[in-house]
Design a protein around this motif. Structure first.
Motif, PDB file in Angstrom:
ATOM      1  N   LYS A  29       5.151   3.414 -13.030  1.00  0.00           N
ATOM      2  CA  LYS A  29       4.121   3.378 -11.989  1.00  0.00           C
ATOM      3  C   LYS A  29       4.505   2.417 -10.866  1.00  0.00           C
ATOM      4  O   LYS A  29       4.108   2.605  -9.731  1.00  0.00           O
ATOM      5  CB  LYS A  29       2.779   2.986 -12.608  1.00  0.00           C
ATOM      6  N   GLY A  30       5.295   1.398 -11.160  1.00  0.00           N
ATOM      7  CA  GLY A  30       5.690   0.426 -10.153  1.00  0.00           C
ATOM      8  C   GLY A  30       6.371   1.037  -8.948  1.00  0.00           C
ATOM      9  O   GLY A  30       6.081   0.689  -7.825  1.00  0.00           O
ATOM     10  N   GLU A  31       7.303   1.984  -9.202  1.00  0.00           N
ATOM     11  CA  GLU A  31       8.021   2.574  -8.081  1.00  0.00           C
ATOM     12  C   GLU A  31       7.114   3.460  -7.241  1.00  0.00           C
ATOM     13  O   GLU A  31       7.320   3.616  -6.051  1.00  0.00           O
ATOM     14  CB  GLU A  31       9.248   3.358  -8.552  1.00  0.00           C
ATOM     15  N   LEU A  32       6.076   4.015  -7.844  1.00  0.00           N
ATOM     16  CA  LEU A  32       5.135   4.847  -7.112  1.00  0.00           C
ATOM     17  C   LEU A  32       4.350   4.013  -6.096  1.00  0.00           C
ATOM     18  O   LEU A  32       3.982   4.500  -5.038  1.00  0.00           O
ATOM     19  CB  LEU A  32       4.173   5.529  -8.084  1.00  0.00           C
ATOM     20  N   MET A  33       4.148   2.756  -6.405  1.00  0.00           N
ATOM     21  CA  MET A  33       3.363   1.895  -5.523  1.00  0.00           C
ATOM     22  C   MET A  33       4.070   1.640  -4.190  1.00  0.00           C
ATOM     23  O   MET A  33       3.434   1.372  -3.196  1.00  0.00           O
ATOM     24  CB  MET A  33       3.050   0.557  -6.199  1.00  0.00           C
ATOM     25  N   ASN A  34       5.392   1.739  -4.175  1.00  0.00           N
ATOM     26  CA  ASN A  34       6.140   1.504  -2.936  1.00  0.00           C
ATOM     27  C   ASN A  34       6.359   2.786  -2.149  1.00  0.00           C
ATOM     28  O   ASN A  34       6.836   2.755  -1.032  1.00  0.00           O
ATOM     29  CB  ASN A  34       7.505   0.880  -3.257  1.00  0.00           C
ATOM     30  N   LYS A  35       6.024   3.903  -2.753  1.00  0.00           N
ATOM     31  CA  LYS A  35       6.261   5.196  -2.140  1.00  0.00           C
ATOM     32  C   LYS A  35       5.070   5.604  -1.287  1.00  0.00           C
ATOM     33  O   LYS A  35       3.935   5.361  -1.646  1.00  0.00           O
ATOM     34  CB  LYS A  35       6.474   6.210  -3.275  1.00  0.00           C
ATOM     35  N   LYS A  36       5.382   6.218  -0.153  1.00  0.00           N
ATOM     36  CA  LYS A  36       4.312   6.776   0.670  1.00  0.00           C
ATOM     37  C   LYS A  36       3.859   8.083   0.039  1.00  0.00           C
ATOM     38  O   LYS A  36       4.664   8.841  -0.488  1.00  0.00           O
ATOM     39  CB  LYS A  36       4.837   7.055   2.088  1.00  0.00           C
ATOM     40  N   LEU A  37       2.577   8.331   0.090  1.00  0.00           N
ATOM     41  CA  LEU A  37       2.005   9.533  -0.510  1.00  0.00           C
ATOM     42  C   LEU A  37       1.430  10.445   0.561  1.00  0.00           C
ATOM     43  O   LEU A  37       0.889   9.974   1.559  1.00  0.00           O
ATOM     44  CB  LEU A  37       0.898   9.149  -1.486  1.00  0.00           C
ATOM     45  N   THR A  38       1.533  11.736   0.327  1.00  0.00           N
ATOM     46  CA  THR A  38       0.934  12.689   1.269  1.00  0.00           C
ATOM     47  C   THR A  38      -0.576  12.731   1.019  1.00  0.00           C
ATOM     48  O   THR A  38      -1.036  12.382  -0.072  1.00  0.00           O
ATOM     49  CB  THR A  38       1.509  14.105   1.068  1.00  0.00           C
ATOM     50  N   ASP A  56      -8.563   9.240  12.258  1.00  0.00           N
ATOM     51  CA  ASP A  56      -9.892   9.023  11.656  1.00  0.00           C
ATOM     52  C   ASP A  56     -10.061   9.831  10.365  1.00  0.00           C
ATOM     53  O   ASP A  56     -10.767   9.398   9.447  1.00  0.00           O
ATOM     54  CB  ASP A  56     -11.020   9.298  12.653  1.00  0.00           C
ATOM     55  N   GLU A  57      -9.391  10.981  10.274  1.00  0.00           N
ATOM     56  CA  GLU A  57      -9.462  11.787   9.046  1.00  0.00           C
ATOM     57  C   GLU A  57      -8.702  11.092   7.908  1.00  0.00           C
ATOM     58  O   GLU A  57      -9.172  11.042   6.774  1.00  0.00           O
ATOM     59  CB  GLU A  57      -8.878  13.180   9.289  1.00  0.00           C
ATOM     60  N   ILE A  58      -7.542  10.549   8.238  1.00  0.00           N
ATOM     61  CA  ILE A  58      -6.749   9.823   7.232  1.00  0.00           C
ATOM     62  C   ILE A  58      -7.518   8.571   6.784  1.00  0.00           C
ATOM     63  O   ILE A  58      -7.580   8.256   5.596  1.00  0.00           O
ATOM     64  CB  ILE A  58      -5.366   9.423   7.805  1.00  0.00           C
ATOM     65  N   PHE A  86      -7.533   4.666  -1.627  1.00  0.00           N
ATOM     66  CA  PHE A  86      -6.114   4.363  -1.389  1.00  0.00           C
ATOM     67  C   PHE A  86      -5.968   3.570  -0.096  1.00  0.00           C
ATOM     68  O   PHE A  86      -6.666   3.842   0.879  1.00  0.00           O
ATOM     69  CB  PHE A  86      -5.297   5.663  -1.266  1.00  0.00           C
ATOM     70  N   PRO A  87      -5.039   2.607  -0.072  1.00  0.00           N
ATOM     71  CA  PRO A  87      -4.813   1.872   1.182  1.00  0.00           C
ATOM     72  C   PRO A  87      -4.131   2.759   2.198  1.00  0.00           C
ATOM     73  O   PRO A  87      -3.251   3.563   1.860  1.00  0.00           O
ATOM     74  CB  PRO A  87      -3.897   0.710   0.762  1.00  0.00           C
ATOM     75  N   ILE A  88      -4.519   2.627   3.449  1.00  0.00           N
ATOM     76  CA  ILE A  88      -4.020   3.507   4.503  1.00  0.00           C
ATOM     77  C   ILE A  88      -2.513   3.358   4.714  1.00  0.00           C
ATOM     78  O   ILE A  88      -1.848   4.298   5.122  1.00  0.00           O
ATOM     79  CB  ILE A  88      -4.819   3.308   5.813  1.00  0.00           C
ATOM     80  N   ASP A  89      -1.964   2.198   4.401  1.00  0.00           N
ATOM     81  CA  ASP A  89      -0.516   2.016   4.599  1.00  0.00           C
ATOM     82  C   ASP A  89       0.331   2.750   3.555  1.00  0.00           C
ATOM     83  O   ASP A  89       1.552   2.769   3.650  1.00  0.00           O
ATOM     84  CB  ASP A  89      -0.143   0.531   4.661  1.00  0.00           C
ATOM     85  N   LYS A  90      -0.322   3.368   2.588  1.00  0.00           N
ATOM     86  CA  LYS A  90       0.392   4.161   1.571  1.00  0.00           C
ATOM     87  C   LYS A  90       0.481   5.644   1.948  1.00  0.00           C
ATOM     88  O   LYS A  90       1.083   6.427   1.243  1.00  0.00           O
ATOM     89  CB  LYS A  90      -0.297   4.039   0.205  1.00  0.00           C
ATOM     90  N   VAL A  91      -0.171   6.014   3.063  1.00  0.00           N
ATOM     91  CA  VAL A  91      -0.217   7.424   3.433  1.00  0.00           C
ATOM     92  C   VAL A  91       0.943   7.797   4.322  1.00  0.00           C
ATOM     93  O   VAL A  91       1.228   7.139   5.321  1.00  0.00           O
ATOM     94  CB  VAL A  91      -1.538   7.770   4.174  1.00  0.00           C
TER      95      VAL A  91
END
Length: 67
Positions: free
Chosen positions: A1-10, A49-51, A60-65
């Motif tokens: 799960k750690g590596e997922l935290m650094n990855k941007k998600l769609t 604004d949608e994001i 989810f934090p916006i910086d992960k998108v």
């Protein structure tokens, strides 16, 4: 799960991880399901604004998108 935290998600990944359907999120964003699906498919763009609202809904934090 750690590596997922650094990855941007769609937006689609975020929605799925939070357990929402496309219909759920479309309604919460005030969009038709068709419009939302087109955005997830990349056929139409997401507006900031949608994001922002998607992040508020899912927690989810916006910086992960990845936009």
């Amino acid at each position: 799960k750690g590596e997922l935290m650094n990855k941007k998600l769609t937006p689609k990944q975020i929605r799925n991880m939070a357990g929402f359907t496309q219909v759920d999120i479309a309604e919460k964003l005030g969009l038709s399901t068709t419009t939302y699906v087109l955005k997830e498919m990349g056929k139409s763009r997401f507006y900031f604004d949608e994001i922002k609202k998607l992040c508020e809904i899912t927690g989810f934090p916006i910086d992960k998108v990845e936009i």
